[in-house]
Each structure stands twice: as structure tokens, then as C-alpha cells.
Design a protein around this motif. Structure first.
Motif, PDB file in Angstrom:
ATOM      1  N   CYS A 169     -74.441  -7.843  75.129  1.00  0.00           N
ATOM      2  CA  CYS A 169     -74.919  -8.783  74.412  1.00  0.00           C
ATOM      3  C   CYS A 169     -74.718  -8.524  73.057  1.00  0.00           C
ATOM      4  O   CYS A 169     -75.032  -9.725  72.336  1.00  0.00           O
ATOM      5  N   SER A 170     -74.390  -7.410  72.527  1.00  0.00           N
ATOM      6  CA  SER A 170     -74.322  -7.158  71.155  1.00  0.00           C
ATOM      7  C   SER A 170     -73.574  -5.914  71.087  1.00  0.00           C
ATOM      8  O   SER A 170     -73.050  -5.408  72.060  1.00  0.00           O
ATOM      9  N   ASP A 171     -73.419  -5.425  69.880  1.00  0.00           N
ATOM     10  CA  ASP A 171     -72.894  -4.256  69.702  1.00  0.00           C
ATOM     11  C   ASP A 171     -73.699  -2.868  69.890  1.00  0.00           C
ATOM     12  O   ASP A 171     -73.377  -1.892  70.099  1.00  0.00           O
ATOM     13  N   ALA A 172     -75.073  -3.266  70.487  1.00  0.00           N
ATOM     14  CA  ALA A 172     -76.036  -2.391  70.478  1.00  0.00           C
ATOM     15  C   ALA A 172     -76.643  -2.226  71.887  1.00  0.00           C
ATOM     16  O   ALA A 172     -76.772  -1.327  72.641  1.00  0.00           O
ATOM     17  N   VAL A 173     -76.550  -3.402  72.655  1.00  0.00           N
ATOM     18  CA  VAL A 173     -77.275  -3.694  74.184  1.00  0.00           C
ATOM     19  C   VAL A 173     -76.314  -4.186  74.897  1.00  0.00           C
ATOM     20  O   VAL A 173     -75.439  -5.124  74.773  1.00  0.00           O
ATOM     21  N   ALA A 174     -76.723  -4.316  76.194  1.00  0.00           N
ATOM     22  CA  ALA A 174     -76.194  -4.749  77.409  1.00  0.00           C
ATOM     23  C   ALA A 174     -77.032  -4.982  78.534  1.00  0.00           C
ATOM     24  O   ALA A 174     -77.886  -4.143  78.689  1.00  0.00           O
ATOM     25  N   ILE A 234     -81.890  -2.951  80.668  1.00  0.00           N
ATOM     26  CA  ILE A 234     -81.076  -3.211  79.215  1.00  0.00           C
ATOM     27  C   ILE A 234     -80.636  -1.583  79.068  1.00  0.00           C
ATOM     28  O   ILE A 234     -81.569  -0.698  79.187  1.00  0.00           O
ATOM     29  N   ILE A 235     -79.443  -1.444  78.579  1.00  0.00           N
ATOM     30  CA  ILE A 235     -78.851  -0.111  78.348  1.00  0.00           C
ATOM     31  C   ILE A 235     -78.292  -0.317  76.789  1.00  0.00           C
ATOM     32  O   ILE A 235     -77.881  -1.437  76.480  1.00  0.00           O
ATOM     33  N   ASN A 236     -77.987   0.871  76.170  1.00  0.00           N
ATOM     34  CA  ASN A 236     -77.551   0.940  75.007  1.00  0.00           C
ATOM     35  C   ASN A 236     -76.009   1.536  75.104  1.00  0.00           C
ATOM     36  O   ASN A 236     -75.619   1.457  76.200  1.00  0.00           O
ATOM     37  N   GLN A 237     -75.321   1.387  73.865  1.00  0.00           N
ATOM     38  CA  GLN A 237     -73.846   1.753  74.057  1.00  0.00           C
ATOM     39  C   GLN A 237     -73.672   3.228  74.537  1.00  0.00           C
ATOM     40  O   GLN A 237     -72.471   3.366  74.926  1.00  0.00           O
ATOM     41  N   GLN A 238     -74.705   4.013  74.603  1.00  0.00           N
ATOM     42  CA  GLN A 238     -74.611   5.310  75.263  1.00  0.00           C
ATOM     43  C   GLN A 238     -74.735   5.457  76.566  1.00  0.00           C
ATOM     44  O   GLN A 238     -74.491   6.263  77.245  1.00  0.00           O
ATOM     45  N   ILE A 268     -83.357 -11.370  82.818  1.00  0.00           N
ATOM     46  CA  ILE A 268     -83.118 -11.106  81.533  1.00  0.00           C
ATOM     47  C   ILE A 268     -81.995 -11.877  81.105  1.00  0.00           C
ATOM     48  O   ILE A 268     -81.168 -12.113  81.573  1.00  0.00           O
ATOM     49  N   TYR A 269     -82.400 -12.974  80.015  1.00  0.00           N
ATOM     50  CA  TYR A 269     -81.237 -13.816  79.554  1.00  0.00           C
ATOM     51  C   TYR A 269     -81.193 -13.931  78.180  1.00  0.00           C
ATOM     52  O   TYR A 269     -82.185 -13.793  77.589  1.00  0.00           O
ATOM     53  N   ARG A 270     -80.240 -14.356  77.382  1.00  0.00           N
ATOM     54  CA  ARG A 270     -79.955 -14.243  76.065  1.00  0.00           C
ATOM     55  C   ARG A 270     -80.397 -15.482  75.474  1.00  0.00           C
ATOM     56  O   ARG A 270     -79.783 -16.745  75.692  1.00  0.00           O
ATOM     57  N   SER A 271     -81.552 -15.327  74.600  1.00  0.00           N
ATOM     58  CA  SER A 271     -82.125 -16.815  73.953  1.00  0.00           C
ATOM     59  C   SER A 271     -80.889 -16.971  72.706  1.00  0.00           C
ATOM     60  O   SER A 271     -80.619 -18.325  72.470  1.00  0.00           O
ATOM     61  N   ASN A 272     -80.569 -15.955  72.072  1.00  0.00           N
ATOM     62  CA  ASN A 272     -79.586 -16.243  71.161  1.00  0.00           C
ATOM     63  C   ASN A 272     -78.833 -14.847  70.691  1.00  0.00           C
ATOM     64  O   ASN A 272     -79.105 -14.203  71.529  1.00  0.00           O
ATOM     65  N   ASP A 273     -78.243 -14.716  69.662  1.00  0.00           N
ATOM     66  CA  ASP A 273     -77.592 -13.800  69.223  1.00  0.00           C
ATOM     67  C   ASP A 273     -78.465 -12.173  68.825  1.00  0.00           C
ATOM     68  O   ASP A 273     -77.806 -11.456  68.750  1.00  0.00           O
ATOM     69  N   GLU A 274     -79.667 -12.539  68.479  1.00  0.00           N
ATOM     70  CA  GLU A 274     -80.612 -11.801  68.308  1.00  0.00           C
ATOM     71  C   GLU A 274     -81.550 -11.342  69.107  1.00  0.00           C
ATOM     72  O   GLU A 274     -82.386 -10.071  69.063  1.00  0.00           O
ATOM     73  N   VAL A 275     -81.941 -12.314  70.246  1.00  0.00           N
ATOM     74  CA  VAL A 275     -83.201 -12.003  71.360  1.00  0.00           C
ATOM     75  C   VAL A 275     -82.660 -12.229  72.622  1.00  0.00           C
ATOM     76  O   VAL A 275     -81.989 -13.364  72.999  1.00  0.00           O
ATOM     77  N   LEU A 276     -83.184 -11.313  73.586  1.00  0.00           N
ATOM     78  CA  LEU A 276     -83.051 -11.303  75.049  1.00  0.00           C
ATOM     79  C   LEU A 276     -84.565 -11.868  75.498  1.00  0.00           C
ATOM     80  O   LEU A 276     -85.399 -11.003  75.091  1.00  0.00           O
ATOM     81  N   LEU A 277     -84.663 -12.708  76.147  1.00  0.00           N
ATOM     82  CA  LEU A 277     -85.904 -13.017  76.894  1.00  0.00           C
ATOM     83  C   LEU A 277     -85.824 -12.364  78.190  1.00  0.00           C
ATOM     84  O   LEU A 277     -85.151 -12.119  78.993  1.00  0.00           O
ATOM     85  N   PHE A 325     -86.714  -8.831  73.691  1.00  0.00           N
ATOM     86  CA  PHE A 325     -86.046  -7.694  73.253  1.00  0.00           C
ATOM     87  C   PHE A 325     -84.844  -7.964  72.240  1.00  0.00           C
ATOM     88  O   PHE A 325     -84.275  -8.980  72.435  1.00  0.00           O
ATOM     89  N   GLY A 326     -84.733  -7.160  71.446  1.00  0.00           N
ATOM     90  CA  GLY A 326     -83.924  -7.427  70.215  1.00  0.00           C
ATOM     91  C   GLY A 326     -82.376  -6.905  70.482  1.00  0.00           C
ATOM     92  O   GLY A 326     -82.260  -5.791  71.220  1.00  0.00           O
ATOM     93  N   THR A 327     -81.393  -7.719  70.186  1.00  0.00           N
ATOM     94  CA  THR A 327     -80.022  -7.212  70.435  1.00  0.00           C
ATOM     95  C   THR A 327     -79.846  -6.062  69.637  1.00  0.00           C
ATOM     96  O   THR A 327     -78.724  -5.418  70.023  1.00  0.00           O
ATOM     97  N   HIS A 328     -80.785  -5.830  68.601  1.00  0.00           N
ATOM     98  CA  HIS A 328     -80.522  -4.596  67.698  1.00  0.00           C
ATOM     99  C   HIS A 328     -80.932  -3.345  68.499  1.00  0.00           C
ATOM    100  O   HIS A 328     -80.348  -2.035  68.104  1.00  0.00           O
ATOM    101  N   GLY A 329     -81.530  -3.396  69.696  1.00  0.00           N
ATOM    102  CA  GLY A 329     -81.873  -2.148  70.648  1.00  0.00           C
ATOM    103  C   GLY A 329     -83.506  -1.948  70.605  1.00  0.00           C
ATOM    104  O   GLY A 329     -83.692  -0.829  71.046  1.00  0.00           O
ATOM    105  N   ALA A 330     -84.367  -2.939  70.172  1.00  0.00           N
ATOM    106  CA  ALA A 330     -85.810  -2.353  70.342  1.00  0.00           C
ATOM    107  C   ALA A 330     -86.513  -3.650  70.759  1.00  0.00           C
ATOM    108  O   ALA A 330     -85.882  -4.850  70.608  1.00  0.00           O
ATOM    109  N   TRP A 331     -87.638  -3.303  71.358  1.00  0.00           N
ATOM    110  CA  TRP A 331     -88.672  -4.346  71.846  1.00  0.00           C
ATOM    111  C   TRP A 331     -89.118  -5.248  70.717  1.00  0.00           C
ATOM    112  O   TRP A 331     -89.369  -4.535  69.674  1.00  0.00           O
ATOM    113  N   ILE A 332     -89.203  -6.430  70.661  1.00  0.00           N
ATOM    114  CA  ILE A 332     -89.697  -7.348  69.750  1.00  0.00           C
ATOM    115  C   ILE A 332     -91.282  -7.499  70.032  1.00  0.00           C
ATOM    116  O   ILE A 332     -92.291  -7.098  69.317  1.00  0.00           O
ATOM    117  N   VAL A 333     -91.428  -7.875  71.482  1.00  0.00           N
ATOM    118  CA  VAL A 333     -93.047  -8.249  71.964  1.00  0.00           C
ATOM    119  C   VAL A 333     -92.793  -7.591  73.179  1.00  0.00           C
ATOM    120  O   VAL A 333     -91.696  -7.919  74.090  1.00  0.00           O
TER     121      VAL A 333
END
Length: 183
Positions: A50-55, A65-69, A81-90, A100-108
Motif C-alpha cells: 500500500c506504500s513504501d512502509a506497509v502492505a 498489516i505488515i511492514n517492509q521487514q 482492510i481497504y485503502r481509503s487514500n494514499d495515507e489511510v487504511l480503514l 491505520f496510516g500508510t506510514h506504519g502506525a495506528w491513527i485511531v
């Protein structure tokens, strides 16, 4: 000359249309760094970067959700789990929704009746508990109290929200009021 209306395709083209890429193969997506064979082997049925940080991964019909490692940031226990936009997974589980943020951490956390994402407002999300919404930033900080009956993003980076039955006001992506709630 009579035509039949049939289109003849080469056999190799049909192969590409019917071939499903398993999780062990690299996927063409925004995160080309995923070497899924090395990272996850056969642990997951599917993997979608979904981004350079998560899948997003799927195991036994559940999503995580996993990270690049290859480390699990959210275990595969979620119903969707679906991609809402480039920054947020619902993320949905048991009738509740989180972000969940595509930066690799929970938003809420997965604790709300509804979550709306506003990409032009920097990943800001609006979360509904009972019948009222509050606005949160991409880091999970609550910017407004649970006071809005409805929220929309009408102009990129600008959110309008309804307080009460008729009063609408405007807020920026940081929860700062721009227009008083009287319209």
C-alpha cells in the motif's frame, strides 16, 4: 466479405488475463521493494503493498498489516482492510472501524462506528461514536470533541461539519475553525 465479430487474441495474452499472482511472487505496485518470497514465504495467501512502509496481507480469510521487514503491525484478525487514500487504511472488525496510516502506525484504534478519511487534509480522519463525529490528525491526536452530526470534505483541506440539526461550520485539516457553525 462477411465478418463474425470475433476478436482473435494470441494465446499468451489469454495466459496473462487468467493468471493470478500468488503471494510468493513480487507484485507490481507502489512498493516495489517487497520481495515477498524472502519476507513472508507461505505465511499469507495474498499480499498487497500500500506504500513504501506497509502492505495488507490475508491469512485464512482475515486481513492484517505488515511492514517492509515482514513484521506484523496489525495481526491478520480483521474482517476487512481497504485503502481509503494514499495515507489511510480503514480497518474493520466486529462491526467497528479504525484507521491505520500508510506510514506504519495506528491513527485511531478499531473502536468506532464509522471512520471517514480526508486525504487533502493531510490524512485527517473523522470518527463517529454513537451519533457524533470528532476529528483526529494523522498522528491520532483528537483535534475536536465528539460534537458533529455530519462531516464532509468539500474543498481539499477544508472540512465542513454540522452541529445540531441545521448549523454547519468549516474547519481546516488541523481542526481549527474557519467558519462559525451557523450556516
Amino acid at each position: 466479405m462477411k465478418t463474425t465479430g470475433l476478436l482473435i487474441l494470441p494465446a499468451f495474452f489469454l495466459f496473462f488475463l487468467t493468471t493470478r499472482i500468488p503471494a510468493q511472487e513480487n507484485t507490481w505496485n507502489t512498493a516495489a521493494w517487497f520481495d515477498t518470497r524472502r519476507l513472508v514465504g507461505d505465511r499469507y495467501e495474498t499480499l498487497e503493498p500500500c506504500s513504501d512502509a506497509v502492505a495488507v496481507v490475508r491469512r485464512s480469510g482475515r486481513f492484517g498489516i505488515i511492514n517492509q521487514q515482514g513484521a506484523e503491525l496489525a495481526p491478520p484478525i480483521h474482517s476487512q482492510i481497504y485503502r481509503s487514500n494514499d495515507e489511510v487504511l480503514l480497518v474493520q472488525q466486529d462491526g467497528k472501524t479504525g484507521a491505520f496510516g500508510t506510514h506504519g502506525a495506528w491513527i485511531v484504534p478499531v473502536d468506532f462506528a464509522e471512520v471517514k478519511s480526508f486525504p487533502a487534509a493531510g490524512g485527517t480522519v473523522a470518527c463517529r461514536r454513537d451519533s457524533l463525529f470528532a476529528i483526529f490528525d494523522v498522528g491520532g491526536k483528537q483535534l475536536t470533541p465528539f460534537q458533529f452530526r455530519g462531516v464532509k470534505e468539500v474543498v481539499p483541506g477544508r472540512i465542513i461539519a454540522r452541529i445540531g440539526n441545521v448549523a454547519w461550520g468549516g474547519w481546516d485539516g488541523n481542526g481549527k475553525p474557519l467558519v462559525p457553525e451557523r450556516y
